[in-house]
Design a protein around this motif. Structure first.
Motif, PDB file in Angstrom:
ATOM      1  N   MET A   1      13.072  13.279 -23.757  1.00  0.00           N
ATOM      2  CA  MET A   1      12.026  14.085 -24.772  1.00  0.00           C
ATOM      3  C   MET A   1      12.474  15.054 -25.654  1.00  0.00           C
ATOM      4  SD  MET A   1       8.503  15.435 -23.721  1.00  0.00           S
ATOM      5  CE  MET A   1       7.942  17.255 -23.068  1.00  0.00           C
ATOM      6  N   ARG A   3      11.787  18.273 -28.092  1.00  0.00           N
ATOM      7  CA  ARG A   3      10.999  19.425 -28.208  1.00  0.00           C
ATOM      8  C   ARG A   3      11.380  20.373 -29.389  1.00  0.00           C
ATOM      9  NH1 ARG A   3      10.236  21.317 -23.520  1.00  0.00           N
ATOM     10  NH2 ARG A   3      10.769  23.536 -23.718  1.00  0.00           N
ATOM     11  N   GLU A   5      10.462  23.638 -31.418  1.00  0.00           N
ATOM     12  CA  GLU A   5       9.592  24.850 -31.649  1.00  0.00           C
ATOM     13  C   GLU A   5      10.039  25.969 -32.565  1.00  0.00           C
ATOM     14  OE1 GLU A   5      10.045  26.604 -27.638  1.00  0.00           O
ATOM     15  OE2 GLU A   5       9.066  24.881 -26.834  1.00  0.00           O
ATOM     16  N   SER A  22       6.817  22.762 -35.602  1.00  0.00           N
ATOM     17  CA  SER A  22       6.675  22.527 -33.891  1.00  0.00           C
ATOM     18  C   SER A  22       6.243  21.286 -33.818  1.00  0.00           C
ATOM     19  CB  SER A  22       6.168  23.453 -33.338  1.00  0.00           C
ATOM     20  OG  SER A  22       6.525  25.066 -33.661  1.00  0.00           O
ATOM     21  N   GLU A  24       6.482  17.399 -30.622  1.00  0.00           N
ATOM     22  CA  GLU A  24       7.412  16.856 -29.533  1.00  0.00           C
ATOM     23  C   GLU A  24       7.285  15.503 -29.737  1.00  0.00           C
ATOM     24  OE1 GLU A  24       5.220  17.784 -26.017  1.00  0.00           O
ATOM     25  OE2 GLU A  24       5.737  19.958 -25.997  1.00  0.00           O
ATOM     26  N   ALA A  26       7.755  11.887 -27.587  1.00  0.00           N
ATOM     27  CA  ALA A  26       8.015  11.625 -25.987  1.00  0.00           C
ATOM     28  C   ALA A  26       9.152  10.376 -26.218  1.00  0.00           C
ATOM     29  CB  ALA A  26       6.958  10.985 -25.726  1.00  0.00           C
ATOM     30  N   TYR A  60      14.897  21.441 -27.997  1.00  0.00           N
ATOM     31  CA  TYR A  60      15.190  21.234 -26.791  1.00  0.00           C
ATOM     32  C   TYR A  60      15.233  19.647 -26.676  1.00  0.00           C
ATOM     33  CZ  TYR A  60      14.121  25.861 -25.326  1.00  0.00           C
ATOM     34  OH  TYR A  60      14.126  27.199 -25.354  1.00  0.00           O
ATOM     35  N   TRP A  61      16.353  19.165 -26.039  1.00  0.00           N
ATOM     36  CA  TRP A  61      16.742  17.703 -25.894  1.00  0.00           C
ATOM     37  C   TRP A  61      16.844  17.589 -24.303  1.00  0.00           C
ATOM     38  CZ3 TRP A  61      16.001  13.078 -26.800  1.00  0.00           C
ATOM     39  CH2 TRP A  61      16.837  12.003 -26.397  1.00  0.00           C
ATOM     40  N   ASP A  63      15.311  18.970 -22.092  1.00  0.00           N
ATOM     41  CA  ASP A  63      15.327  20.425 -21.558  1.00  0.00           C
ATOM     42  C   ASP A  63      16.886  21.199 -21.555  1.00  0.00           C
ATOM     43  OD1 ASP A  63      12.947  20.443 -20.830  1.00  0.00           O
ATOM     44  OD2 ASP A  63      13.493  19.366 -18.797  1.00  0.00           O
ATOM     45  N   LYS A 227      -0.020  15.559 -38.030  1.00  0.00           N
ATOM     46  CA  LYS A 227       0.678  15.115 -36.725  1.00  0.00           C
ATOM     47  C   LYS A 227      -0.337  14.107 -36.185  1.00  0.00           C
ATOM     48  CE  LYS A 227       2.081  18.708 -34.301  1.00  0.00           C
ATOM     49  NZ  LYS A 227       2.387  19.645 -33.180  1.00  0.00           N
TER      50      LYS A 227
END
Lengths: 252, 687
Positions: A1, A3, A5, A22, A24, A26, A60-61, A63, A227
């Motif tokens: 995932m 993310r 930001e 920003s 995300e 999945a 974040y890749w 986490d 989006k």
């Protein structure tokens, strides 16, 4: 995932390429990034693997904080993220084999790689990946003797050497004939569906987005203006992304 | 028995056969397996290297070792290994494997460099032991004789230190040590105003009396040099245009018998081009005597051949589309030429002429070494007198002029090739018309002035010295007797090796500098920008001066001989190849660097996989090109004490042994033409 930001990028000359973006992605998605030339698509993709340093914001890749990674750490992250380019970015005077092998550099020791020594396993992997894009018989040919479509397939094979979990594709078909565009995007679709590789692909033509993407985001002057699902882009949306004078064109 | 075993047995026989064949005739197996070039190169290189080793052992005593009572050279060992490598190469190819040339190349290079080092008489210790001599030359070079000061009635050279004292004295209101003026050297180089015999046109206009004295400007040797370069460029361009059509294949193949004319012209051009203007100068002075005119003719001949070749290639690459279109519109031949051919060839022709102007100016600075006239002649005289400060003045003034010419020529060239002239559309204002007329007038006046000071005399051209016939006959009666041939071959080989070492040395030193002089690698900091301009400037100054002019420095430093010539060549090479290398680095495509970085590669891996593959081929190509140029330059470096075949040629001419000089020129033509051909072919394969 993946993310992203509040990502912002200001170039030294003052151009604000990204403003507070920003979103995300999945795992397993095929996300299209659309927008006019200069809207910040290339900057966005290059921030994700830190080819360009973002000014502020976080990425974040799985986490891991990509924006905080340094030196060897960033190289470990990069090798999980494959990338294909509009201009293919191959070394034209080198052979297909050397170019494909350069995709494996993040995994091997520096010294043997300086002497162009690779394990039998990696060599077999190169052959398999070239087979995947239908170019295994061109392995010892110099890249500059290949056509544009073939060069982009070499680019994909190079990215596959990384065994990526995420694939960034920066206008992968913009330098190709429309007919070839489908053949390249079909390879990306195949990787997405069969290997479960997440794909982040910037595209120019809306009909390609409809045909291949599972989701889309749109940038305009560095801002995220849309989006959602590709089929949600109606005429009003289209005009707001591309400007009032834009008209839909089809290349199919 | 499986299928694979079926194919294995003949495969093994095939490999054995090819290995044995390569053992008996090197290169033959590679040739038969379709690797034609590789095979031919191997086949030729073994006997050539064999001869070189034999020659080095018996004439130059290189690498002698004694085993019992048997004395031989250890260089036979790498040659034998090379032969064995060729067998293994055939074996690998027979097995269908890709062969690695690295080891073979290494063995060849070992042989070549060991021989080169010895025959060029490299004595590195001299660079150190005679360092004080070098220091005194260097001091002289940075203190050129530009200003003369008179102290107590005695004239002295007033260099930097003296000048700074003079200026500070003047500023402080103190009395100076003495009056200063421009030095005689400076006046000799640039020119002086003095009483001269009234020229004919002033007499005709009634401005002066016949035979009377008027105040006039007497051109110095630098002005003479500029005039020589300019005249040679104009003459050679005018002559090259018709000749180039005779050497263009696409034109001549349409004319009956044209192919014969084409091949003859091409061959003649290659022969003429192979002989350096300085060598042409030696021949021409026999015809018209010493002086600027001889220099102009020598430059024109060489330049004509070089330009005609470039022009003809441009004609051959003309786009047939417009010709077809204009013909289709019903135009006749002349109209077709005017509207479809001329517009296509004018910009490149002009660009080549400007390039040639640059080259001719450089050559004009040295042609005076033998032909007399110009700054070259001035340098010869000052060196003979040991006046290194005078020599320094000449070097610096040459550097200034050539850098200017280089800058003008390259910006003008870039402008010509960038925008195609579209004259009919452009509305021309009166101001532009006046300016054009003024420039044309200025050009005509400059042409007449240059014509006068380069002592051009059509009369001399058609009234050669009475001995010319017998000398020419003597010259073409080429002496191929062993007594002449042996030494000529020796000196020729030394010259080739000298050029090879100079190229290597110059390139090795230039390599790190070239990265500093590449704009795309220059950072934003003030320091790195300064470094960029300094290295670029260094390259430009060093390459603006011909190796022949540098030779005097190294003759003084390390003594007369091939070593001094090699060092002089290396200095020019450093400047030339440094510029080429840094331009190659500037052309690197950043795309692959980005792509390889994106795979997670380390910086070293990025250099190895994204940068080196992009610069190694152009670097190698430039190295070969530079070697080719250096061989040509090395043939004349001997005129200034640099050893090699030039020294021999000069001696034969001096002793009036024209039949032997003919042999030398023949060898120069053959070797330079061969090098030219080989280097062009090799570079084609590389890039």
């Amino acid at each position: 995932m993946l993310r992203v930001e509040n990502l912002t990028k200001v170039y030294p000359n003052g151009t604000q390429a990204l403003k507070n973006v920003s979103f995300e992605v999945a795992d397993g998605e095929f996300l299209a990034v659309i927008g006019l030339s200069g809207s910040g698509k290339s900057t966005l993709l290059r921030c994700i693997n830190r080819l360009i340093e973002p000014t502020s914001g976080k990425i974040y890749w799985d986490d891991t904080d990509v924006t905080a990674a340094k030196g060897p750490e960033i190289r470990k992250i990069r090798r999980q993220i494959g990338m294909v380019f509009q201009q293919f970015n191959l070394v034209k005077r080198a052979s297909v084999y050397t170019n494909v092998m350069s995709g494996r550099l993040g995994y091997v020791d520096t010294f043997p790689s300086l002497l162009h020594v690779f394990s039998a396993q990696d060599r077999a992997r190169a052959l398999a990946n070239l087979d995947q894009v239908g170019l295994s018989e061109k392995i010892h040919v110099r890249v500059d003797s290949l056509s544009g479509g073939q060069q982009q397939r070499v680019g994909i094979a190079r990215a596959l050497m990384q065994e990526p979990k995420l694939m960034l594709a920066d206008e992968p078909v913009a330098s190709l004939d429309p007919v070839l565009a489908h053949s390249i995007l079909k390879y990306l679709e195949q990787l997405n569906k069969e290997r479960g590789i997440t794909v982040l692909c910037s595209l120019h033509f809306l009909d390609l987005v409809h045909r291949y993407a599972t989701r889309a985001i749109a940038l305009k002057d560095g801002e995220l203006v849309f989006k959602g699902l590709p089929q949600e882009i109606d005429d009003a949306q289209f005009k707001s992304i591309y400007g009032q004078e834009a008209e839909r064109v089809s290349i199919i | 028995m499986t299928a694979s075993e079926h194919t294995l047995a003949p495969q093994r026989n095939r490999t054995l056969f090819f290995s044995l064949l390569a053992l008996v005739i090197p290169g033959s197996s590679q040739f038969l397996m379709g690797r034609r070039w590789r095979g031919a190169l191997l086949f030729l290189s073994i006997p050539v290297l064999g001869y070189i080793v034999y020659w080095a052992q018996s004439y130059q005593k290189v690498g002698l070792v004694t085993i019992g009572s048997w004395t031989t050279s250890w260089l036979w060992a790498p040659l034998a290994l090379f032969w064995i490598w060729n067998v293994f190469d055939a074996r690998r190819l027979g097995n269908g494997q890709e062969s690695n040339s690295f080891l073979g190349l290494l063995l060849v290079l070992v042989i070549l460099y060991v021989v080169a080092w010895n025959v060029t008489q490299i004595k590195p210790e001299r660079l150190v032991t005679r360092f004080n001599d070098a220091k005194s030359v260097a001091t002289n070079l940075v203190n050129p004789d530009v200003i003369t000061i008179t102290i107590n009635g005695e004239d002295r050279i007033c260099a930097w230190q003296c000048m700074s004292e003079y200026i500070s004295d003047t500023l402080a209101g103190r009395p100076t040590q003495g009056p200063i003026r421009a030095s005689k050297t400076l006046l000799d180089i640039i020119g002086r105003v003095e009483q001269v015999k009234a020229p004919a046109w002033e007499v005709k206009l009634g401005l002066a009396q016949s035979g009377g004295q008027v105040t006039g400007f007497v051109a110095g040797s630098l002005i003479e040099t500029i005039a020589m370069g300019l005249m040679a460029t104009i003459f050679s361009t005018i002559l090259a245009i018709p000749v180039s059509f005779l050497a263009a294949h696409n034109i001549m193949s349409r004319v009956p018998g044209g192919n014969v004319v084409y091949y003859i012209t091409r061959t003649l051009l290659n022969i003429v081009r192979a002989v350096d203007p300085v060598v042409w100068g030696l021949l021409i002075i026999v015809w018209v005597g010493l002086g600027s005119f001889a220099g102009v003719i020598a430059l024109t001949i060489h330049s004509l051949a070089a330009l005609a070749k470039l022009f003809s290639e441009e004609i051959e690459h003309i786009d047939p589309g417009p010709v077809e279109a204009v013909t289709a519109s019903g135009a006749n031949l002349i109209q077709t030429l005017r509207y479809a051919v001329v517009p296509q060839i004018t910009p490149p022709f002009l660009a080549y002429t400007l390039l040639r102007w640059d080259i001719n100016m450089r050559a004009a600075t040295v042609v005076g070494f033998v032909a007399g006239g110009g700054i070259g002649f001035f340098v010869v005289e000052t060196i003979r007198m040991g006046g290194y400060q005078l020599y320094a003045t000449a070097l610096w003034s040459v550097a200034v002029v050539i850098i200017l010419v280089d800058a003008i020529s390259s910006t003008w060239r870039a402008r010509i090739l960038a925008d195609q002239p579209s004259e009919p559309e452009k509305r021309r204002s009166t101001w532009v018309k006046i300016r054009t007329a003024f420039l044309v007038l200025l050009g005509v006046l400059a042409f007449i002035y240059c014509w006068n000071i380069s002592e051009i005399s059509i009369k001399d051209l058609f009234a050669p010295a009475p001995t010319l016939g017998s000398i020419l006959h003597d010259f073409v009666t080429i002496d191929l007797g062993p007594k002449t041939l042996g030494p000529v071959v020796q000196q020729m080989l030394i010259t080739i090796f000298q050029a090879m070492l100079a190229t290597t040395l110059g390139a090795i030193i230039a390599l790190p500098f070239s990265f500093l002089a590449a704009r795309n690698l220059t950072g934003r900091s003030k320091l790195s920008v300064w470094i960029f301009y300094l290295t670029r400037g260094l390259f430009n100054v060093l390459r603006s001066i011909e190796a022949l002019l540098y030779a005097a420095i190294f003759v003084f430093w390390v003594g007369i001989g091939p070593f001094a010539g090699m060092m002089a060549l290396a200095v020019t090479t450093f400047g030339l190849i440094g510029k080429l290398f840094s331009e190659a680095i500037e052309e690197i495509d950043p795309g692959p660097i980005e792509a390889v970085t994106a795979t997670g590669a380390s910086p070293l891996q990025v250099i190895n996989y994204a940068i080196l593959p992009q610069i190694v081929p152009p670097f190698t190509s430039y190295l070969i090109y530079q070697w080719d140029i250096n061989v040509r330059m090395a043939t004349i470096i001997g005129f200034a004490g640099g050893g090699g075949i030039g020294l021999m040629l000069n001696t034969f001419f001096g002793l009036l042994q024209y039949h032997k000089a003919g042999t030398v020129v023949l060898f120069i033509v053959v070797v330079v033409a061969l090098m030219d051909f080989a280097s062009a072919k090799l570079r084609q394969v590389l890039v």
